[in-house]
Design a protein around this motif. Structure first.
Motif, short mmCIF file in Angstrom:
data_model
loop_
_atom_site.label_atom_id
_atom_site.label_comp_id
_atom_site.label_asym_id
_atom_site.label_seq_id
_atom_site.Cartn_x
_atom_site.Cartn_y
_atom_site.Cartn_z
N THR A 1 -14.01 -2.55 -3.14
CA THR A 1 -13.00 -1.76 -2.44
C THR A 1 -12.77 -0.43 -3.14
OG1 THR A 1 -11.09 -2.70 -3.63
CG2 THR A 1 -11.86 -3.85 -1.66
N TYR A 2 -12.85 -0.43 -4.48
CA TYR A 2 -12.65 0.81 -5.23
C TYR A 2 -13.70 1.85 -4.82
CZ TYR A 2 -11.80 3.90 -9.23
OH TYR A 2 -11.50 4.97 -10.04
N GLY B 1 -7.06 -1.30 -2.15
CA GLY B 1 -7.94 -2.31 -1.57
C GLY B 1 -7.55 -3.72 -1.96
N THR C 1 0.83 -1.20 0.00
CA THR C 1 0.00 0.00 0.00
C THR C 1 0.86 1.25 0.00
OG1 THR C 1 -1.83 -1.10 1.15
CG2 THR C 1 -1.75 1.30 1.29
N TRP D 1 -5.26 -5.24 0.60
CA TRP D 1 -5.94 -5.59 1.84
C TRP D 1 -6.86 -6.79 1.66
CZ3 TRP D 1 -4.80 -3.27 6.46
CH2 TRP D 1 -3.93 -2.18 6.38
N HIS E 1 -9.61 4.48 -4.94
CA HIS E 1 -8.21 4.06 -4.77
C HIS E 1 -8.08 2.57 -5.07
CE1 HIS E 1 -6.81 7.86 -3.05
NE2 HIS E 1 -7.94 7.91 -2.39
N LEU F 1 -15.57 1.78 -1.99
CA LEU F 1 -15.49 2.09 -0.57
C LEU F 1 -14.35 3.04 -0.23
CD1 LEU F 1 -16.21 -1.41 1.06
CD2 LEU F 1 -17.74 0.57 0.95
N THR F 2 -13.28 3.00 -1.03
CA THR F 2 -12.12 3.84 -0.76
C THR F 2 -12.12 5.13 -1.57
OG1 THR F 2 -10.80 2.66 -2.42
CG2 THR F 2 -10.70 1.84 -0.15
#
Length: 501
Positions: A61-62, A71, A23, A74, A68, A64-65
């Protein structure tokens, strides 16, 4: 420290480091992650190479972030963490003590697939908790016979098949175990196994309908990528090569075991092990040995019969029982003379692999001059091409066609995330609305010094030459050559729909 707390600290620290280092240091995601984001943008029930689960999770994840891509790192750490938890629970269920379960977790963690490949979240890594979880649920189901366990097993099997069809190997192993062993076979007279199978099939209906509608796209792609035997030698070499790779995958485990034994312990090991025979004569041996070796045996047999070459990374989820197997049949940690050395060796192995990951991202560019995907200027390329498109057309870039790496990076990084029209082929991107592409136009991209696009795209545009070319500096402090990117703008109304002769 208690064994559960030690396991939590060890596994938690590892997962955190394998997520944080990429990350903070990776300038651009690995290939499988970039590809997954490009597929996930479309939210389909399947994609060209795989079922949809990896791409769906990356897309989640894209969003939710806030746009970015970290994700993906993670998700890999979460997959490993869930795998460790399920391995811990399965070890206890198979009769190991809490400290034996801790050592089973530690020894599993130093097998190769739990180390260096971790930053590249893909269906192989996502299968780790699926395989461990299905074994755990199946063991609970045949012991307790609860319908809830059978139903959850069916749901997890469906999740696994939405991840990668390779899970069929585990499903077949479970089915065969049910027929062979009496403790499982007796459940065939109850509703549990049938509800499990029915629930799994019900959850798979949407994907199966997608497969039929796309003429079994993922299976066609797999067939096109297979490497059939070229000679009789392949029937021997390919299974042997796969087995050798899986043994090499366990090098870290072997080193940790040897460190715990020491030279004196190694010399006396055989005689001392005889005194501990009673520790591995329990009723759970059949279950452990079956699931540890039957999937591997099937793969080796299939490779030997067909002569086909199996990807080494397909072994990723097959060895979640390696630590349990080692602890149980080598009577560890009881026979270790130096358990602290074994733990130190495991920590040293993890430090080496984490150092390699850090070094690849931060230090390698100082002495390596060959271009790498990790340092590819994906964001600069994507934003640069989007600006060129808008300057020439006055609109936002909506579709990009090309090879996977060139096009997927534009899809991931460009404003508005244009859809990837993979190789300009509707068979490979059946979700593309060609009428909308005709309305909005298309940018074709490729890398290198060639004036013409890829042969697959020349089928549609035989006379095409690049409309522009630009160099982008790699995201490194060294002398790595620039990335040369070419493009061709296809205006609205001029997009080819069938190959032109």
């Amino acid at each position: 420290m208690t064994a559960p707390r030690a396991a939590l600290w060890y596994a938690g620290t590892l997962c955190l480091l394998y997520a944080l280092i990429p990350t903070l240091t990776f300038p651009n995601p690995p290939l499988d992650v970039v590809e997954g984001f490009a597929w996930g943008r479309e939210l389909q029930l399947g994609y060209t190479k795989h079922p949809p689960m990896q791409a769906w999770l990356l897309e989640l994840t894209y969003r939710l972030t806030g746009g970015h891509y970290f994700g993906g790192y993670w998700l890999s750490a979460l997959s490993a963490g869930l795998g460790y938890l399920l391995i811990w629970k399965l070890a206890l269920r198979l009769g190991l003590s809490a400290w034996q379960a801790f050592w089973a977790l530690v020894l599993t963690s130093v097998t190769f697939y739990f180390t260096l490949p971790m930053p590249e979240f893909n269906p192989n890594i996502l299968q780790i908790p699926v395989w461990a979880g299905m074994m755990l649920l199946f063991h609970r189901a045949i012991e307790k016979g609860r319908l809830s366990d059978w139903l959850v097993l069916g749901a997890l099997a469906a999740f696994g098949l939405y991840t990668k069809y390779f899970v069929l190997l585990l499903i077949g192993t479970i089915g065969l175990y049910t027929l062979v062993f009496a403790d499982a076979r007796r459940h065939l007279a109850s509703a549990g196994p049938w509800l499990c199978a029915g629930f799994c099939l019900l959850l798979l209906v949407p994907h199966v309908l997608w497969l039929v509608d796309t003429d079994f796209l993922t299976l066609q792609y797999a067939a096109s990528r297979s490497k059939p035997a070229q000679s009789v030698f392949d029937h021997i070499f390919n299974p042997g090569n796969f087995l050798a790779a899986q043994i090499g995958n366990h090098a870290g485990l072997f080193l940790a075991v040897l460190a715990g034994l020491g030279w004196s312990g190694l010399k006396a090991f055989r005689s001392r092990l005889t005194d501990f025979r009673q520790q591995f004569s329990g009723n759970e041996d059949g279950f452990l040995l079956w699931f540890a070796f039957v999937p591997l045996a099937v793969v080796l047999l299939a490779s030997a019969v067909t002569g086909s070459e199996f990807e080494h990374m397909w072994g990723t989820p097959m060895f979640v029982l390696s630590g349990i197997l080692t602890v149980r049949y080598l009577a560890l940690p009881a026979l270790w003379s130096f358990p602290r050395r074994a733990f130190a060796a495991a920590c040293a192995i993890q430090a080496i692999f984490l150092g390699v990951i850090f070094g690849q991202a931060v230090l390698e560019p100082y002495w390596k001059h060959k271009q790498t995907r990790m340092h590819y200027p994906g964001k600069a390329v994507a934003q640069g091409l989007a600006r060129i498109w808008k300057a020439e057309t006055g609109t936002e870039l909506a579709y990009v066609a090309g090879d996977m790496w060139s096009a997927a990076n534009v899809t991931l990084h460009a404003p508005g995330r244009p859809s990837m029209f993979y190789l300009h082929d509707l068979r490979l991107s059946p979700w593309i609305d060609i009428a909308d592409v005709q309305k909005k136009g298309l940018m074709i991209v490729w890398r290198g010094d060639s004036e013409k696009p890829l042969p697959e795209i020349l089928r549609y545009y035989p006379d095409a030459v690049r409309g522009g070319k630009k160099s982008f500096s790699y995201q490194v402090p060294g002398d790595m050559p620039d990335a040369v990117v070419n493009w061709l703008i296809v205006p609205p109304g001029q997009v080819a729909t069938v190959p032109r002769s």
